[in-house]
Design an enzyme around this catalytic site. Structure first.
Site, mmCIF file in Angstrom:
data_model
loop_
_atom_site.group_PDB
_atom_site.id
_atom_site.type_symbol
_atom_site.label_atom_id
_atom_site.label_comp_id
_atom_site.label_asym_id
_atom_site.label_seq_id
_atom_site.Cartn_x
_atom_site.Cartn_y
_atom_site.Cartn_z
ATOM 1 N N CYS A 108 10.010 -36.135 25.070
ATOM 2 C CA CYS A 108 9.582 -37.405 24.818
ATOM 3 C C CYS A 108 10.617 -37.754 23.679
ATOM 4 O O CYS A 108 10.210 -38.074 22.568
ATOM 5 C CB CYS A 108 8.289 -37.354 24.162
ATOM 6 S SG CYS A 108 6.914 -36.990 25.514
ATOM 7 N N ALA A 109 11.857 -37.740 24.173
ATOM 8 C CA ALA A 109 13.175 -37.717 23.292
ATOM 9 C C ALA A 109 13.250 -39.075 22.472
ATOM 10 O O ALA A 109 13.748 -39.220 21.335
ATOM 11 C CB ALA A 109 14.284 -37.411 23.966
ATOM 12 N N GLY A 143 15.667 -38.345 17.312
ATOM 13 C CA GLY A 143 15.869 -37.782 16.107
ATOM 14 C C GLY A 143 15.404 -36.351 16.135
ATOM 15 O O GLY A 143 16.123 -35.415 15.419
ATOM 16 N N LYS A 144 14.576 -35.892 16.691
ATOM 17 C CA LYS A 144 14.209 -34.306 16.835
ATOM 18 C C LYS A 144 14.996 -33.494 17.734
ATOM 19 O O LYS A 144 15.310 -32.601 17.578
ATOM 20 C CB LYS A 144 12.753 -34.258 17.301
ATOM 21 C CG LYS A 144 11.807 -34.702 16.213
ATOM 22 C CD LYS A 144 10.294 -34.543 16.791
ATOM 23 C CE LYS A 144 9.334 -34.995 15.638
ATOM 24 N NZ LYS A 144 9.153 -36.309 15.792
ATOM 25 N N ASP A 204 13.132 -39.010 28.391
ATOM 26 C CA ASP A 204 11.990 -39.880 28.159
ATOM 27 C C ASP A 204 11.494 -40.816 29.339
ATOM 28 O O ASP A 204 12.549 -41.118 30.018
ATOM 29 C CB ASP A 204 12.342 -40.797 26.946
ATOM 30 C CG ASP A 204 11.095 -41.326 26.124
ATOM 31 O OD1 ASP A 204 10.877 -41.053 25.086
ATOM 32 O OD2 ASP A 204 10.570 -42.053 26.816
ATOM 33 N N CYS A 257 2.790 -38.079 15.147
ATOM 34 C CA CYS A 257 2.776 -38.625 13.806
ATOM 35 C C CYS A 257 1.390 -39.318 13.641
ATOM 36 O O CYS A 257 1.391 -40.557 13.302
ATOM 37 C CB CYS A 257 3.909 -39.327 13.610
ATOM 38 S SG CYS A 257 4.166 -40.698 14.811
#
Length: 425
Positions: A242-243, A247-248, A266, A365
């Site tokens: 789920c790029a 960021g990660k 993604d 999040c």
């Protein structure tokens, strides 16, 4: 513009949001485009007023006895930004563009404070329909946790260790004339740099030479911690399924020191569009972008091969309410139900990629237990080859859940991130 005129501008923007369903940032931008006389300081102050009104909308309405944009703005000034009732009244004097004069009832409300008698969802400024969910995780502290999620957030950066370290980054940023004060180290993430929030000021980080050179990325400390909890090491094979914008992915690449391989995927290929430029700027060389394909599975060749599969799952974003306070008032039960479906779909996509003995990292999040431990428990009930790994050694001041850990602004000082580590037998 004078303070009274800025208040009136914020009231007008908030009034438009009542009739037009759109993000607050878009409404602020639209107002600015039609009022070009507003200077940069005016724009910053008006933006803070609009977002402050939305942060503390519910508690302001309770305190003021009126649920109106005018009440929200004055409530934010009084109890959010700490201005006195007299300051607010004085700001209306001799300003033809200011709101109408204060009434006796408004003056009395601003001079007092009745919030102690309010229910938890009002004191915590979160939607009432989420009270049961937040009680499950926070109990009697839910009002305090909600209030922390309503407060303004700092700007967190991650020093890109492929090019520099955070000591050098702080030294470079400290020379910037655009910063009001020196940046700080984040308390938990070893590569994190924090720029405290300051009312009426924004830091144009994208114009900094240190950013252009790839020395840092904007990334909340909680997100940095989630990447570290994954256990990414040089030489590993990792899928970030789920790029999104990456960021990660970038944080994982730095932890791997450009050794090994990351496959960034993604299901919405459009979200991957910024990643190539970000990889080039950061000096990342071990990422392969796997865009979705119409005719075949873009991840089929990765089955049973991955040391780590990272699932930054779609969620309500309730842990990021500090950064987008309007989103909490737009959130509806049907949206939560949709996110729960998408989370199970993401986990089902991830599970077959994990090799024997490998790990699946589930991250949101969010602070809602339905999206976190409940979602993981539902997955584990169907995928019995996976078991949760305890995370007590991470040493965070976070909530330890039945599965995983929950970070919050009040406990950890970062956004509300949930992380669970699941190991395949």
């Amino acid at each position: 513009m004078r303070n009274g005129a800025r208040q009136q501008a914020a009231i007008e923007i908030l009034t438009s949001l009542e009739t037009q369903r759109q993000p607050a940032a878009d409404a602020v931008k639209a107002w600015m485009l039609t009022h070009r006389f507003a200077g940069s300081k005016d724009r910053a102050e008006i933006g803070d007023l609009v977002f402050g009104a939305l942060r503390w909308k519910q508690s302001s309405a309770w305190r003021m006895g009126e649920d109106t944009p005018r009440a929200w703005v004055w409530g934010a000034l009084r109890w959010g930004f700490g201005q006195s009732a007299q300051w607010i009244e004085d700001s209306l004097t001799d300003d033809p563009h200011a709101p109408a004069p204060m009434t006796d009832a408004e003056r009395a409300a601003l001079s007092g404070d009745n919030i102690a008698n309010a229910p938890a969802h009002v004191r915590g400024d979160f939607p009432e329909w989420l009270d049961t969910s937040l009680t499950r995780i926070f109990g009697d502290a839910r009002a305090e946790e909600g209030a922390a999620l309503a407060a303004p957030a700092p700007l967190d950066l991650r020093a890109n260790t492929l090019k520099t370290d955070r000591e050098k980054l702080v030294a470079a940023l400290a020379e910037s004339p655009k910063l009001k004060g020196p940046p700080e180290f984040t308390p938990h993430a070893p590569d994190g740099v924090r720029i405290p929030w300051s009312q009426g000021r924004t830091f144009p980080w994208a114009t900094e030479q240190s950013f252009v050179r790839g020395w840092f990325e904007v990334q909340d400390e909680g997100s940095q911690i989630a990447a570290r909890i994954s256990g990414a090491q040089p030489g590993m094979q990792i899928a970030d399924i789920c790029a999104g914008g990456g960021g990660k992915t970038l944080a994982l690449a730095a932890l791997m020191q450009n050794k090994g391989q990351i496959f960034a995927h993604d299901i919405d290929g459009r979200r991957l569009a910024p990643l190539k430029e970000r990889l080039d700027r950061a000096g990342v060389r071990n990422v392969q972008i796997r865009a979705p394909m119409r005719t075949k599975d873009a991840l089929a060749d990765l089955r049973d091969r991955m040391d780590i599969v990272f699932v930054d799952a779609p969620c309500t974003g309730s842990g990021t309410w500090r950064r987008s306070p309007d989103s909490k008032w737009r959130l509806r039960p049907n949206a939560l139900a949709k996110r729960l479906e998408e989370q199970q779909e993401a986990l089902a996509l991830a599970a077959p990629l994990v090799k024997a003995g490998g790990r699946l990292i589930y991250v949101t999040c969010s602070v809602l237990p339905e999206e976190n431990e409940d979602a993981v428990a539902a997955f584990l009930a169907s995928y019995v080859q996976f078991t949760p790994v305890g995370l007590e050694p991470v040493g965070l001041p976070a909530y330890e859940r039945s599965i995983g850990v929950q970070m919050t602004p009040r406990k950890t000082g970062c956004d509300g991130f949930y992380v669970a580590v699941l190991q395949r037998a």
